[in-house]
Write a protein that holds these residues in place. Structure first.
Motif, PDB file in Angstrom:
ATOM      1  N   VAL A   1       0.780  -1.466  -0.507  1.00 51.13           N
ATOM      2  CA  VAL A   1       0.201   0.176  -0.202  1.00 51.13           C
ATOM      3  C   VAL A   1       0.377   1.438   0.194  1.00 51.13           C
ATOM      4  CG1 VAL A   1      -1.639   1.209   1.417  1.00 51.13           C
ATOM      5  CG2 VAL A   1      -1.625  -1.440   1.124  1.00 51.13           C
ATOM      6  N   THR A   2       1.905   1.103   0.376  1.00 52.71           N
ATOM      7  CA  THR A   2       2.379   2.162   0.786  1.00 52.71           C
ATOM      8  C   THR A   2       3.418   2.052  -0.372  1.00 52.71           C
ATOM      9  OG1 THR A   2       4.126   1.139   2.279  1.00 52.71           O
ATOM     10  CG2 THR A   2       2.930   2.371   3.350  1.00 52.71           C
ATOM     11  N   LYS A   3       3.646   1.335  -0.953  1.00 49.02           N
ATOM     12  CA  LYS A   3       4.073   1.692  -2.344  1.00 49.02           C
ATOM     13  C   LYS A   3       3.428   2.801  -3.657  1.00 49.02           C
ATOM     14  CE  LYS A   3       8.345  -1.850  -1.862  1.00 49.02           C
ATOM     15  NZ  LYS A   3       8.351  -3.064  -2.543  1.00 49.02           N
ATOM     16  N   VAL A   4       2.430   1.799  -2.897  1.00 49.19           N
ATOM     17  CA  VAL A   4       1.461   2.349  -4.389  1.00 49.19           C
ATOM     18  C   VAL A   4       0.749   3.744  -4.172  1.00 49.19           C
ATOM     19  CG1 VAL A   4      -0.506   1.488  -4.992  1.00 49.19           C
ATOM     20  CG2 VAL A   4       0.673   0.083  -5.062  1.00 49.19           C
ATOM     21  N   ARG A   5       0.790   4.197  -2.502  1.00 51.38           N
ATOM     22  CA  ARG A   5       0.526   5.090  -2.664  1.00 51.38           C
ATOM     23  C   ARG A   5       1.176   5.887  -1.556  1.00 51.38           C
ATOM     24  NH1 ARG A   5      -6.006   4.619  -0.328  1.00 51.38           N
ATOM     25  NH2 ARG A   5      -6.725   4.039  -2.767  1.00 51.38           N
ATOM     26  N   PRO A   6       2.501   6.158  -1.940  1.00 51.81           N
ATOM     27  CA  PRO A   6       3.782   6.839  -0.745  1.00 51.81           C
ATOM     28  C   PRO A   6       2.868   7.914  -0.552  1.00 51.81           C
ATOM     29  CG  PRO A   6       3.717   7.269  -3.771  1.00 51.81           C
ATOM     30  CD  PRO A   6       2.577   6.613  -3.242  1.00 51.81           C
ATOM     31  N   ASN A   7       2.337   8.820  -0.608  1.00 54.77           N
ATOM     32  CA  ASN A   7       1.358  10.034   0.167  1.00 54.77           C
ATOM     33  C   ASN A   7       0.647   9.762   1.113  1.00 54.77           C
ATOM     34  OD1 ASN A   7       3.566  11.616  -1.069  1.00 54.77           O
ATOM     35  ND2 ASN A   7       1.726  12.072  -2.919  1.00 54.77           N
TER      36      ASN A   7
END
Length: 341
Positions: free
Chosen positions: A116-122
């Protein structure tokens, strides 16, 4: 919209339209987090899935409803199905990570949070969840690496009650000849109503629990989740009478967490268990575990009001609680029987 697999059933345009209508109804019903609304959402989502079982978002939404009603196994199944249908659907991974966390499967949760953090870094919330989960995984690995005491004594065996003195300024209830009495319990409840604290010597003495059969020939009251709501517990006793040999009770798990008076709740219940061992029963729930207590607040409350050792002792005591009771050889009562609507 999700990616369909080769084995997914054909769906008519009318069913797709109907499913989307149910989805809108479910979203409206879920604006409030009331338990009944959560149930409504699950019902609506099941209608969606019946009409169109090929959409990842429907499974992710039902997974969210299951998470909120603490049906974590079902939540994990639905989240996994959502990811299976659409391997790029971020919310599916998010729901699966939350389900893994609630089930204590931290390594699996970390993998999903990492995606999830890779796809949505913000995404700040995703980063926070990833960080929290990563700390837990590292902590578990560190504790395992330094653990050398394979013959660790029970917490209960390490406590010297005789060496504990009761200070003169203590004004709370006292045991009579080392036993819990009805007068002790009444004084204890009044003490808790005034937000006083039971002496640690009596607190450590509470967890002496014995599983016993339930009587068949009398009125029997079964109570659900108390969750640290001491004044709700007092209201139950006000409406239904105090526990007694002629007024037996079964409290079916989830005594602690969430509420601010979990310590007071569980000590009151333990006290009545000691007073009426054959007429007062307690089942272990999913919140009677170290992992859940760390996530939902009981662990911190015990450490704040007593000690870390007391928190460890509660984890040990949970192992003595039965998982189910059978009433009159007909009704099985347990916190570990999930049902769907």
């Amino acid at each position: 919209m999700s990616v369909e697999t080769q084995n997914t059933p054909a769906v008519s345009p009318e069913d797709i339209e109907t499913a989307e209508k149910f989805k809108s109804e479910a979203n409206e019903s879920f604006k409030s987090l009331l338990y009944v609304r959560k149930k409504i959402k699950k019902i609506c989502i099941q209608k969606q899935l019946k009409k169109n079982p090929n959409v990842a978002i429907y499974y992710a939404n039902r997974s969210f409803a299951y998470l909120k009603t603490e049906c974590f196994g079902y939540a994990l199944t639905d989240a996994s199905k959502s990811v299976e249908l659409d391997k790029t659907y971020v919310k599916g991974y998010y729901r699966r990570a939350a389900a893994h966390m609630s089930l204590g499967k931290f390594k699996e949760a970390l993998k999903d949070y990492e995606y999830v953090t890779k796809v949505r870094p913000n995404d700040k919330d995703a980063k926070l969840k990833y960080s929290e989960c990563n700390k837990v995984v590292k902590k578990i690995a560190f504790e395992k690496a330094i653990s050398v005491d394979f013959n660790k004594k029970n917490i209960a065996d390490s406590i010297n009650l005789d060496a504990m003195t009761i200070e003169n300024e203590y004004t709370g209830p006292r045991l009579e000849d080392g036993k819990v009495t009805l007068n002790f319990m009444k004084e204890l409840m009044e003490l808790y109503k005034k937000q006083g604290k039971l002496h640690r010597k009596y607190a450590y003495k509470q967890p002496s629990l014995i599983e016993v059969p339930i009587s068949d020939d009398e009125k029997f009251t079964v109570c659900g989740d108390i969750h640290g709501q001491f004044y709700d517990l007092m209201n139950i006793f006000e409406l239904n009478g105090l526990p007694a040999e002629t007024n037996p009770y079964l409290f079916n798990g989830d005594f602690v967490d969430r509420g601010s008076f979990s310590v007071e709740c569980i000590f009151t219940l333990f006290g009545f268990k000691l007073l009426y061992p054959s007429h007062f029963f307690m089942s272990r729930g999913n919140h009677e575990s170290a992992t859940m207590n760390q996530m939902y607040g009981f662990d911190g409350e015990v450490k704040s009001k007593y000690t870390a050792q007391m928190a460890d002792l509660f984890t040990e005591v949970y192992n003595w609680l039965p998982l189910a009771h059978c009433l009159n050889k007909k009704v099985l009562v347990s916190r570990f029987i999930n049902s769907t609507v």
